[in-house]
Design an enzyme around this catalytic site. Structure first.
Site, PDB file in Angstrom:
ATOM      1  N   ARG A 178      23.553  -3.659 -21.738  1.00  0.00           N
ATOM      2  CA  ARG A 178      22.926  -4.712 -20.713  1.00  0.00           C
ATOM      3  C   ARG A 178      24.370  -5.184 -19.723  1.00  0.00           C
ATOM      4  NH1 ARG A 178      22.000 -10.090 -20.332  1.00  0.00           N
ATOM      5  NH2 ARG A 178      19.485  -9.977 -19.749  1.00  0.00           N
ATOM      6  N   ARG A 187       2.820   7.293  -3.726  1.00  0.00           N
ATOM      7  CA  ARG A 187       3.785   6.077  -3.557  1.00  0.00           C
ATOM      8  C   ARG A 187       4.637   5.809  -5.016  1.00  0.00           C
ATOM      9  NH1 ARG A 187      -0.877   1.702  -4.914  1.00  0.00           N
ATOM     10  NH2 ARG A 187      -0.897   2.868  -7.027  1.00  0.00           N
ATOM     11  N   LEU A 242      -0.215  -4.693  -3.121  1.00  0.00           N
ATOM     12  CA  LEU A 242       0.530  -2.740  -3.122  1.00  0.00           C
ATOM     13  C   LEU A 242      -0.948  -2.207  -2.890  1.00  0.00           C
ATOM     14  CD1 LEU A 242       1.716  -1.416  -5.047  1.00  0.00           C
ATOM     15  CD2 LEU A 242      -0.083  -1.046  -6.316  1.00  0.00           C
ATOM     16  N   HIS A 251      23.686  -6.391 -15.455  1.00  0.00           N
ATOM     17  CA  HIS A 251      22.647  -6.100 -14.740  1.00  0.00           C
ATOM     18  C   HIS A 251      22.349  -5.649 -13.435  1.00  0.00           C
ATOM     19  CE1 HIS A 251      21.865 -10.122 -16.386  1.00  0.00           C
ATOM     20  NE2 HIS A 251      20.486 -10.548 -15.267  1.00  0.00           N
ATOM     21  N   GLU A 279      -3.516 -10.870  -3.130  1.00  0.00           N
ATOM     22  CA  GLU A 279      -4.569  -9.231  -3.619  1.00  0.00           C
ATOM     23  C   GLU A 279      -5.080 -10.115  -5.319  1.00  0.00           C
ATOM     24  OE1 GLU A 279      -2.141  -5.915  -4.458  1.00  0.00           O
ATOM     25  OE2 GLU A 279      -0.251  -7.410  -4.613  1.00  0.00           O
TER      26      GLU A 279
HETATM   27  N1  PDD Z   1      -3.257  -1.818 -10.281  1.00  0.00           N
HETATM   28  N2  PDD Z   1      -2.726  -4.303  -6.388  1.00  0.00           N
HETATM   29  C1  PDD Z   1      -2.125  -4.516  -7.563  1.00  0.00           C
HETATM   30  C2  PDD Z   1      -1.749  -5.432  -8.244  1.00  0.00           C
HETATM   31  C3  PDD Z   1      -1.909  -3.493  -8.474  1.00  0.00           C
HETATM   32  O1  PDD Z   1      -1.487  -3.787  -9.391  1.00  0.00           O
HETATM   33  C4  PDD Z   1      -3.237  -2.336  -8.492  1.00  0.00           C
HETATM   34  C5  PDD Z   1      -2.976  -1.179 -10.041  1.00  0.00           C
HETATM   35  C6  PDD Z   1      -3.940  -2.717  -7.339  1.00  0.00           C
HETATM   36  C7  PDD Z   1      -4.720  -1.144  -6.396  1.00  0.00           C
HETATM   37  O2  PDD Z   1      -4.144  -0.145  -6.682  1.00  0.00           O
HETATM   38  P1  PDD Z   1      -4.365   1.198  -6.911  1.00  0.00           P
HETATM   39  O3  PDD Z   1      -6.096   1.089  -6.206  1.00  0.00           O
HETATM   40  O4  PDD Z   1      -3.556   2.165  -6.285  1.00  0.00           O
HETATM   41  O5  PDD Z   1      -4.848   1.236  -8.391  1.00  0.00           O
HETATM   42  C8  PDD Z   1      -3.523  -3.083  -6.496  1.00  0.00           C
HETATM   43  C9  PDD Z   1      -2.709  -0.989 -12.150  1.00  0.00           C
HETATM   44  C10 PDD Z   1      -4.650   0.003 -11.957  1.00  0.00           C
HETATM   45  C11 PDD Z   1      -2.563  -1.199 -13.311  1.00  0.00           C
HETATM   46  O6  PDD Z   1      -1.641  -2.019 -13.590  1.00  0.00           O
HETATM   47  O7  PDD Z   1      -3.252  -0.806 -14.384  1.00  0.00           O
END
Ligand code: PDD
Length: 284
Positions: A100, A52, A205, A102, A180
Site C-alpha cells: 500500500r 469506453r 458518465l 498512494h 445523472e
Molecule cells: N451503471 N451513469 C452512471 C453513474 C452509471 O453508473 C451508469 C451505468 C450509467 C449508464 O451507463 P450505461 O448506459 O453505459 O450502462 C450512467 C452500471 C450499469 C452499473 O454501475 O451497474
C-alpha cells in the site's frame, strides 16, 4: 450449474474467486469497470463498451491486461460457462497488487476480473406504471466521465432512494442542474417534445445506452437537445425517463413525490423504450 468467474488469467468457481488483500481496487478503488448486457446470448453494444473501458483505463494510466481481441474471447467464454442467455457481464480492471502506497507502484500487473449472471427482463408493471426518483446533492468528484469503481457516493445515493421507496436518486450539481442518476442517465421531454439530456462532459458518465438512445432519437427524427436541466424543469416536464445497461429505459413518473406530466409513462418514453429493446435484441 455452478457459476464461474475469470480472475487474473484463470477461470475459477465463483464461490472460490478471490483477489489479493493488497489489490489496489480493494485499498484505493484504483480501477475501472464495465457492465454489458447479454441479450439472447449476444453482447449488446460490445464495441462502444470496450472503447469506453479503454478510455477509462487510459485516463487513469492503467495498462490493458489483455488485447481487445483477447478480452472479447474471455468475456464470451465467461458468458458461455455461466450459461447466460439474458443477463449481464461485469468486467473490472484494477491497477494491480502492490504494497500500500498512494503513488503508482513501479512494476505492477493490472488485475482483470470478469463475471456474468442471469437477469430477468424488467417487471412489466414497473414499465407500465413508471418509476419514482428522488433528488440529492451530487457529492462526487470531477471526473464522473471515468467509469471508476469508486462508487461510494452512488451507493449512498441509491440507498437513500431505496429508503424513500424510489427507484433511483437523481444527483443535482451546485447550480441546481441534474447531472445523472447513481447508476443511470437522466432525461426529460419538454412540452415542445424536445428530448433533453445533459451533455456528456466530466460531470456524467457517457452512458452507452444514452448513446444508443440518442442514435434512435436521430433516426426517428425526434428533436433533441444536449443541455442541463433543473429539478424544477424536470418536475414540470411532460415526460421523464432514465437509461442504463441494466434497466434499459424506464419512464420516470414521480420526482421527489411530485407527478411528472399526468403521472403515467409518456408516449415518447414508451416508444423509445420499444425501439431500444429492438436495438438490444439485435445483439442476439
Ligand atoms: N451503471 N451513469 C452512471 C453513474 C452509471 O453508473 C451508469 C451505468 C450509467 C449508464 O451507463 P450505461 O448506459 O453505459 O450502462 C450512467 C452500471 C450499469 C452499473 O454501475 O451497474
Amino acid at each position: 450449474m455452478s457459476r464461474v468467474a475469470y480472475v487474473d488469467g484463470r477461470y475459477v468457481p465463483h464461490r472460490l474467486a478471490v483477489v489479493h488483500i493488497e489489490d489496489r481496487g480493494y485499498q484505493f478503488a484504483d480501477g475501472v469497470y464495465e457492465v454489458l448486457a447479454v441479450v439472447g446470448g449476444g453482447l449488446v453494444d460490445e464495441e462502444p463498451h470496450l472503447l469506453r473501458l479503454a478510455r477509462s483505463l487510459s485516463e487513469l494510466r492503467i495498462g490493458a491486461p489483455l488485447s481487445a481481441a483477447a478480452l472479447k474471447i474471455v468475456t464470451r467464454e465467461v458468458v458461455r460457462r455461466n450459461n447466460v442467455h439474458h443477463g449481464i457481464v461485469y468486467l473490472q480492471i484494477t491497477r494491480g497488487v502492490a504494497p500500500r502506497d498512494h503513488s503508482f507502484p513501479k512494476s505492477v500487473k493490472p488485475v482483470l476480473v470478469v463475471t456474468s449472471r442471469r437477469r430477468k427482463p424488467a417487471d412489466p408493471r414497473t414499465v407500465e406504471d413508471g418509476i419514482a426518483v428522488i433528488t440529492i446533492p451530487d457529492i462526487r468528484w470531477q471526473r464522473c466521465d471515468i467509469k471508476s469503481i469508486a462508487l461510494l457516493p452512488n451507493v449512498l445515493g441509491k440507498q437513500l432512494a431505496k429508503e424513500a421507496r424510489a427507484f433511483e436518486a437523481w444527483q443535482v450539481d451546485r447550480a441546481g442542474q441534474v447531472t445523472e442518476g447513481t447508476s443511470t442517465n437522466a432525461w426529460i421531454v419538454t412540452a415542445d417534445r424536445d428530448v433533453v439530456t445533459r451533455r456528456a462532459d466530466n460531470a456524467i458518465l457517457n452512458g452507452i445506452t444514452r448513446l444508443a438512445v440518442l442514435d434512435i432519437i436521430r433516426g426517428e427524427g425526434f428533436r433533441f437537445v444536449e443541455r442541463p436541466f433543473t429539478v424544477a424543469e424536470a418536475k414540470t416536464a411532460s415526460e421523464a425517463f432514465l437509461t442504463s445497461t441494466t434497466v434499459d429505459l424506464l419512464p420516470v413518473v414521480r420526482i421527489d413525490g411530485d407527478r411528472v406530466g399526468n403521472g403515467m409513462p409518456g408516449p415518447l418514453s414508451r416508444r423509445l423504450r420499444e425501439r431500444y429493446l429492438a436495438h438490444a435484441a439485435a445483439a442476439a
